[in-house]
Design a protein around this motif. Sequence first.
Motif: not given
Length: 175
Positions: A32-34, A69-77, A80-87, A149-154
């Motif tokens: 989903y993130a991708h 806006d789309h750049t900001a959302v991608n940067e937040a995503a 979050l992925l970095d925080k979760l240690g995921a790609s 989920r919270a990031l997707f809702q935002q």
Amino acid sequence: MKSFLTAMACAAALFATSATAQDVADMNDLEYAHIAYTADNIDIRYAHLALALSTNPAIHEFANTMIRDHTAVNEAALGLLDKLGASAQDNEFSQTLNTNADKIIDGFVQLRGAEFDAAYAENELAYHRAVNDLVENTMIPNIENDEVRALFQQGLEIFKAHEGHAEMMAKALTE
């Protein structure tokens, strides 16, 4: 040409892909993130093209909003992925989105003036409707991680505002 491009835009926005809604529903959070990251980058590409091809101040304002806006959302995503240690995980759906976007862009580059502006606005409306529907009704209900989920809702709140703005812009350009 305009009606051809509009039909192509609507078809692409509706994600004419071999992946069905159920296939997407069965994906994991990283897929989903991708998809979301890809969809954001596509809209950023459309916006850059609008800045290059249009002279309409309303189109430029909207395009700059899309980029911001789309750049900001991608940067937040990505944060979050970095925080979760995921790609994010590439998938067929993301690849199809890019293929469809390339076709849309190929059609856009042949247009100028009011014809381009109207096609861009109509595509933005169709694209945001389709992406928002997919995010709201397929992805969010199936996301497992609460932070994801919270990031997707935002993001959905922001992109619903984009949809409304695109609707007003498309209407103004066809009057």
